[in-house]
Write a protein that holds these residues in place. Structure first.
Motif, mmCIF file in Angstrom:
data_model
loop_
_atom_site.group_PDB
_atom_site.id
_atom_site.type_symbol
_atom_site.label_atom_id
_atom_site.label_comp_id
_atom_site.label_asym_id
_atom_site.label_seq_id
_atom_site.Cartn_x
_atom_site.Cartn_y
_atom_site.Cartn_z
ATOM 1 N N PRO A 46 3.251 -1.652 1.495
ATOM 2 C CA PRO A 46 2.366 -1.220 2.577
ATOM 3 C C PRO A 46 3.098 -0.523 3.729
ATOM 4 O O PRO A 46 2.519 0.345 4.387
ATOM 5 C CB PRO A 46 1.721 -2.518 3.075
ATOM 6 C CG PRO A 46 1.911 -3.497 1.982
ATOM 7 C CD PRO A 46 3.161 -3.091 1.272
ATOM 8 N N ALA A 47 4.359 -0.848 3.970
ATOM 9 C CA ALA A 47 5.103 -0.247 5.077
ATOM 10 C C ALA A 47 5.434 1.218 4.821
ATOM 11 O O ALA A 47 5.379 2.045 5.728
ATOM 12 C CB ALA A 47 6.378 -1.036 5.345
ATOM 13 N N THR A 48 5.773 1.553 3.564
ATOM 14 C CA THR A 48 6.196 2.923 3.248
ATOM 15 C C THR A 48 5.136 3.724 2.494
ATOM 16 O O THR A 48 5.298 4.922 2.293
ATOM 17 C CB THR A 48 7.470 2.916 2.386
ATOM 18 O OG1 THR A 48 7.154 2.326 1.113
ATOM 19 C CG2 THR A 48 8.596 2.154 3.071
ATOM 20 N N SER A 49 4.098 3.049 2.017
ATOM 21 C CA SER A 49 3.038 3.649 1.192
ATOM 22 C C SER A 49 3.541 4.087 -0.176
ATOM 23 O O SER A 49 2.832 4.773 -0.904
ATOM 24 C CB SER A 49 2.364 4.831 1.905
ATOM 25 O OG SER A 49 1.745 4.388 3.080
ATOM 26 N N GLN A 50 4.762 3.713 -0.548
ATOM 27 C CA GLN A 50 5.264 4.044 -1.889
ATOM 28 C C GLN A 50 4.698 3.045 -2.880
ATOM 29 O O GLN A 50 4.537 1.864 -2.568
ATOM 30 C CB GLN A 50 6.781 4.037 -1.914
ATOM 31 C CG GLN A 50 7.381 5.159 -1.106
ATOM 32 C CD GLN A 50 8.871 5.288 -1.345
ATOM 33 O OE1 GLN A 50 9.550 4.333 -1.697
ATOM 34 N NE2 GLN A 50 9.377 6.491 -1.157
ATOM 35 N N GLU A 51 4.415 3.535 -4.085
ATOM 36 C CA GLU A 51 3.897 2.663 -5.131
ATOM 37 C C GLU A 51 4.452 3.086 -6.479
ATOM 38 O O GLU A 51 4.906 4.216 -6.648
ATOM 39 C CB GLU A 51 2.375 2.659 -5.145
ATOM 40 C CG GLU A 51 1.725 3.969 -5.451
ATOM 41 C CD GLU A 51 0.197 3.907 -5.363
ATOM 42 O OE1 GLU A 51 -0.364 2.876 -4.970
ATOM 43 O OE2 GLU A 51 -0.424 4.916 -5.691
ATOM 44 N N PHE A 52 4.431 2.146 -7.414
ATOM 45 C CA PHE A 52 4.869 2.457 -8.764
ATOM 46 C C PHE A 52 4.020 1.681 -9.747
ATOM 47 O O PHE A 52 3.474 0.632 -9.433
ATOM 48 C CB PHE A 52 6.362 2.185 -8.970
ATOM 49 C CG PHE A 52 6.763 0.744 -8.845
ATOM 50 C CD1 PHE A 52 6.792 -0.088 -9.963
ATOM 51 C CD2 PHE A 52 7.123 0.202 -7.620
ATOM 52 C CE1 PHE A 52 7.168 -1.418 -9.852
ATOM 53 C CE2 PHE A 52 7.501 -1.123 -7.500
ATOM 54 C CZ PHE A 52 7.520 -1.938 -8.619
#
Length: 176
Positions: A46-52
């Protein structure tokens, strides 16, 4: 708790997203999503909005459960045979089938050594030892289906749902 701040949308698009689970420290959200076709498990920071996406198999994946040390996720996989199995995925990229006869994992023990699962007909609650991959039935009460088990914070108790009728259920606790 109290809501502090404004609500913030963390996903976009028209894909189906379901069964979100927030890690105990708030650094990860696991959920099922169809954003690349079939339902798969996704992990988002949630802090960086990165997902995998977890794993790369083409099978349907649902019902993620993050472990307490925030290093693994357990989830259900719908296999070609029509059955479901439970897999774990470590965040270094390793997926492993841990149970053939489990429909769904519902919680990890605080030491991350066991998974609570349910399966069977009627459903029963079991503990899966992840070192030996041995499953032990904890609660079985035919004709009731027992499901959605969770450990208490001290691992001394387990809560679960007992379906006592088509549209009727009770919440039960028992010593683990």
């Amino acid at each position: 708790g109290r809501l502090s701040g404004d609500l913030e949308r963390i996903t976009s698009g028209t894909a189906l997203r379901e069964y979100p689970m927030l890690s105990s420290d708030g650094s990860r959200v696991a959920y099922s999503s169809s954003q690349q076709g079939r339902m798969a498990i996704w992990i988002r920071d949630p802090a960086t909005s990165q997902e995998f996406r977890v794993g790369s198999g083409g099978l349907v994946q649902r019902y993620p459960v993050l472990n307490h040390s925030n290093s693994k996720v357990a989830f259900s996989v719908y296999e070609p045979s029509g059955k479901r199995a439970v897999f774990t995925y470590t965040f270094d990229g390793m997926a492993k089938k841990v149970c053939d006869d489990c429909l769904r994992a519902t919680d990890w023990s605080k030491d991350d050594r066991k998974l609570l699962t349910f399966g069977g007909n009627p459903y029963r609650v079991s503990a899966l030892d992840l070192a030996s991959l041995q499953s032990t039935t904890l609660f079985d009460q035919p004709p009731y289906s027992l499901l959605y088990a969770r450990f208490s914070p001290d691992n001394q108790w387990i809560s679960f749902t007992a379906r006592t009728g088509p549209n009727l259920a009770r919440i039960v606790i028992a010593r683990s």
